[in-house]
Design a protein around this motif. Structure first.
Motif, PDB file in Angstrom:
ATOM      1  N   GLY A  46       0.837  -1.199   0.000  1.00 45.21           N
ATOM      2  CA  GLY A  46       0.000   0.000   0.000  1.00 45.21           C
ATOM      3  C   GLY A  46       0.871   1.248   0.000  1.00 45.21           C
ATOM      4  N   ILE A  47       0.515   2.195  -0.823  1.00 49.84           N
ATOM      5  CA  ILE A  47       1.256   3.451  -0.907  1.00 49.84           C
ATOM      6  C   ILE A  47       0.255   4.584  -0.732  1.00 49.84           C
ATOM      7  N   LYS A  48       0.607   5.536   0.089  1.00 55.85           N
ATOM      8  CA  LYS A  48      -0.285   6.665   0.350  1.00 55.85           C
ATOM      9  C   LYS A  48      -0.118   7.711  -0.747  1.00 55.85           C
ATOM     10  N   GLY A  49      -1.211   8.355  -1.075  1.00 63.79           N
ATOM     11  CA  GLY A  49      -1.161   9.425  -2.061  1.00 63.79           C
ATOM     12  C   GLY A  49      -1.306   8.904  -3.477  1.00 63.79           C
ATOM     13  N   ASP A  50      -1.163   9.816  -4.411  1.00 64.12           N
ATOM     14  CA  ASP A  50      -1.281   9.486  -5.831  1.00 64.12           C
ATOM     15  C   ASP A  50       0.096   9.118  -6.356  1.00 64.12           C
ATOM     16  N   ALA A  51       0.290   7.864  -6.720  1.00 68.00           N
ATOM     17  CA  ALA A  51       1.593   7.383  -7.175  1.00 68.00           C
ATOM     18  C   ALA A  51       1.736   7.581  -8.680  1.00 68.00           C
ATOM     19  N   VAL A  52       2.695   8.404  -9.084  1.00 63.25           N
ATOM     20  CA  VAL A  52       3.009   8.594 -10.497  1.00 63.25           C
ATOM     21  C   VAL A  52       4.116   7.597 -10.832  1.00 63.25           C
ATOM     22  N   PRO A  53       3.834   6.644 -11.743  1.00 62.07           N
ATOM     23  CA  PRO A  53       4.813   5.586 -11.993  1.00 62.07           C
ATOM     24  C   PRO A  53       5.961   6.020 -12.896  1.00 62.07           C
ATOM     25  N   GLU A  54       7.093   5.408 -12.661  1.00 64.45           N
ATOM     26  CA  GLU A  54       8.260   5.533 -13.528  1.00 64.45           C
ATOM     27  C   GLU A  54       8.630   4.110 -13.924  1.00 64.45           C
ATOM     28  N   ILE A  55       8.606   3.823 -15.210  1.00 67.39           N
ATOM     29  CA  ILE A  55       8.793   2.462 -15.715  1.00 67.39           C
ATOM     30  C   ILE A  55      10.216   2.304 -16.240  1.00 67.39           C
ATOM     31  N   GLN A  56      10.829   1.176 -15.897  1.00 64.12           N
ATOM     32  CA  GLN A  56      12.148   0.840 -16.429  1.00 64.12           C
ATOM     33  C   GLN A  56      12.060  -0.556 -17.040  1.00 64.12           C
ATOM     34  N   VAL A  57      12.520  -0.681 -18.291  1.00 62.41           N
ATOM     35  CA  VAL A  57      12.456  -1.946 -19.004  1.00 62.41           C
ATOM     36  C   VAL A  57      13.873  -2.378 -19.373  1.00 62.41           C
ATOM     37  N   GLN A  58      14.231  -3.594 -18.986  1.00 63.60           N
ATOM     38  CA  GLN A  58      15.510  -4.185 -19.379  1.00 63.60           C
ATOM     39  C   GLN A  58      15.208  -5.368 -20.284  1.00 63.60           C
ATOM     40  N   VAL A  59      15.938  -5.452 -21.392  1.00 64.55           N
ATOM     41  CA  VAL A  59      15.711  -6.506 -22.373  1.00 64.55           C
ATOM     42  C   VAL A  59      17.018  -7.245 -22.628  1.00 64.55           C
ATOM     43  N   ASN A  60      16.921  -8.557 -22.736  1.00 63.91           N
ATOM     44  CA  ASN A  60      18.073  -9.385 -23.081  1.00 63.91           C
ATOM     45  C   ASN A  60      17.588 -10.459 -24.050  1.00 63.91           C
ATOM     46  N   VAL A  61      18.402 -10.792 -25.030  1.00 67.53           N
ATOM     47  CA  VAL A  61      18.039 -11.795 -26.026  1.00 67.53           C
ATOM     48  C   VAL A  61      19.137 -12.836 -26.085  1.00 67.53           C
ATOM     49  N   ASP A  62      18.733 -14.095 -26.203  1.00 68.69           N
ATOM     50  CA  ASP A  62      19.683 -15.198 -26.287  1.00 68.69           C
ATOM     51  C   ASP A  62      19.132 -16.218 -27.284  1.00 68.69           C
ATOM     52  N   ALA A  63      20.012 -17.008 -27.857  1.00 67.23           N
ATOM     53  CA  ALA A  63      19.587 -18.023 -28.824  1.00 67.23           C
ATOM     54  C   ALA A  63      20.456 -19.260 -28.678  1.00 67.23           C
ATOM     55  N   ARG A  64      19.873 -20.388 -29.038  1.00 66.19           N
ATOM     56  CA  ARG A  64      20.625 -21.648 -29.039  1.00 66.19           C
ATOM     57  C   ARG A  64      20.088 -22.551 -30.137  1.00 66.19           C
ATOM     58  N   LYS A  65      20.977 -23.395 -30.639  1.00 59.32           N
ATOM     59  CA  LYS A  65      20.599 -24.365 -31.661  1.00 59.32           C
ATOM     60  C   LYS A  65      19.864 -25.507 -30.986  1.00 59.32           C
ATOM     61  N   ARG A  66      18.845 -26.013 -31.636  1.00 58.64           N
ATOM     62  CA  ARG A  66      18.114 -27.172 -31.121  1.00 58.64           C
ATOM     63  C   ARG A  66      18.584 -28.421 -31.843  1.00 58.64           C
ATOM     64  N   GLY A  67      18.127 -29.568 -31.386  1.00 55.97           N
ATOM     65  CA  GLY A  67      18.558 -30.840 -31.946  1.00 55.97           C
ATOM     66  C   GLY A  67      18.180 -31.048 -33.398  1.00 55.97           C
ATOM     67  N   ALA A  68      17.024 -30.580 -33.806  1.00 57.00           N
ATOM     68  CA  ALA A  68      16.576 -30.769 -35.188  1.00 57.00           C
ATOM     69  C   ALA A  68      17.358 -29.859 -36.128  1.00 57.00           C
ATOM     70  N   GLU A  69      17.457 -30.288 -37.362  1.00 59.34           N
ATOM     71  CA  GLU A  69      18.225 -29.517 -38.350  1.00 59.34           C
ATOM     72  C   GLU A  69      17.587 -28.157 -38.610  1.00 59.34           C
ATOM     73  N   ASN A  70      18.430 -27.115 -38.599  1.00 56.42           N
ATOM     74  CA  ASN A  70      18.031 -25.731 -38.877  1.00 56.42           C
ATOM     75  C   ASN A  70      17.000 -25.174 -37.901  1.00 56.42           C
ATOM     76  N   GLN A  71      16.923 -25.733 -36.693  1.00 50.14           N
ATOM     77  CA  GLN A  71      15.993 -25.208 -35.697  1.00 50.14           C
ATOM     78  C   GLN A  71      16.757 -24.495 -34.590  1.00 50.14           C
ATOM     79  N   TYR A  72      16.218 -23.348 -34.185  1.00 49.59           N
ATOM     80  CA  TYR A  72      16.838 -22.521 -33.158  1.00 49.59           C
ATOM     81  C   TYR A  72      15.765 -22.032 -32.194  1.00 49.59           C
ATOM     82  N   GLU A  73      16.146 -21.943 -30.924  1.00 49.73           N
ATOM     83  CA  GLU A  73      15.263 -21.356 -29.920  1.00 49.73           C
ATOM     84  C   GLU A  73      15.815 -19.981 -29.574  1.00 49.73           C
ATOM     85  N   VAL A  74      14.970 -18.974 -29.679  1.00 54.23           N
ATOM     86  CA  VAL A  74      15.364 -17.601 -29.368  1.00 54.23           C
ATOM     87  C   VAL A  74      14.551 -17.158 -28.160  1.00 54.23           C
ATOM     88  N   LEU A  75      15.264 -16.716 -27.125  1.00 54.03           N
ATOM     89  CA  LEU A  75      14.647 -16.345 -25.860  1.00 54.03           C
ATOM     90  C   LEU A  75      14.781 -14.841 -25.640  1.00 54.03           C
TER      91      LEU A  75
END
Length: 176
Positions: A46-75
């Motif tokens: 609980g926060i008293k008063g009118d809360a004006v938000p400040e948003i911070q977004v962090q992004v990270n991308v990773d990828a790996r080859k999967r067992g099947a031919e030409n397949q990749y998982e991107v996270l």
């Protein structure tokens, strides 16, 4: 004698170029939420008063080859925090790991890494944006509509950080 079609240097050049340039294909096989956490700290403390938000977004991308031919998982990993502008008290924290499995063909090996970390996240981003909007709205806040992410700039920043880490490692390495 059999007639053979005439080839001009122009038709030969375009024919060779077409044979040398492989057709790039990128197909999403599946996509899914790998992990997600939403903490509504405002409701807990609980926060008293009118809360004006400040948003911070962090992004990270990773990828790996999967067992099947030409397949990749991107996270794509997002860590979103919202705090009050006045006091810096946390309002909510949203962590999301979103994966896409891609069937990719025709991309040269030297271009595969940037392709995976730039083009594939671009395809899954609209779904990530929708999940974030739904989660924040269902969590009791105004729906957060993420701005478009520049995955090229993100890729370049990751490369620069990797190069910097390698330099520091080389500097700290003892000389024999």
């Amino acid at each position: 004698m059999a007639a053979t079609p005439e080839t001009t240097p122009e038709s030969n050049a375009t024919g060779d170029a077409a044979q040398q340039t492989p057709q790039v294909s990128n197909r999403i096989i599946t996509q899914y939420v790998r992990d997600m956490s939403f903490e509504n700290i405002l409701a807990q403390k609980g926060i008293k008063g009118d809360a004006v938000p400040e948003i911070q977004v962090q992004v990270n991308v990773d990828a790996r080859k999967r067992g099947a031919e030409n397949q990749y998982e991107v996270l794509t990993k997002l860590n979103i925090t919202s705090k009050t502008k006045e006091s810096g008290e946390p309002l909510f924290i949203l962590e999301l790991e979103y994966a896409g499995v891609f069937q990719i063909a025709g991309v040269p090996d030297d271009q595969m890494h940037p392709f995976l970390l730039i083009e594939c996240p671009r395809l899954t981003f609209p779904y990530i944006r929708q999940i974030v909007a739904n989660m924040t709205r269902e969590g009791g806040f105004q729906a957060l509509n993420l701005e478009q992410i520049d995955f090229v700039a993100l890729y370049r920043a990751q490369l620069a950080a990797r190069v910097e880490a390698q330099k520091k490692e080389a500097e700290n390495k003892p000389v024999n």
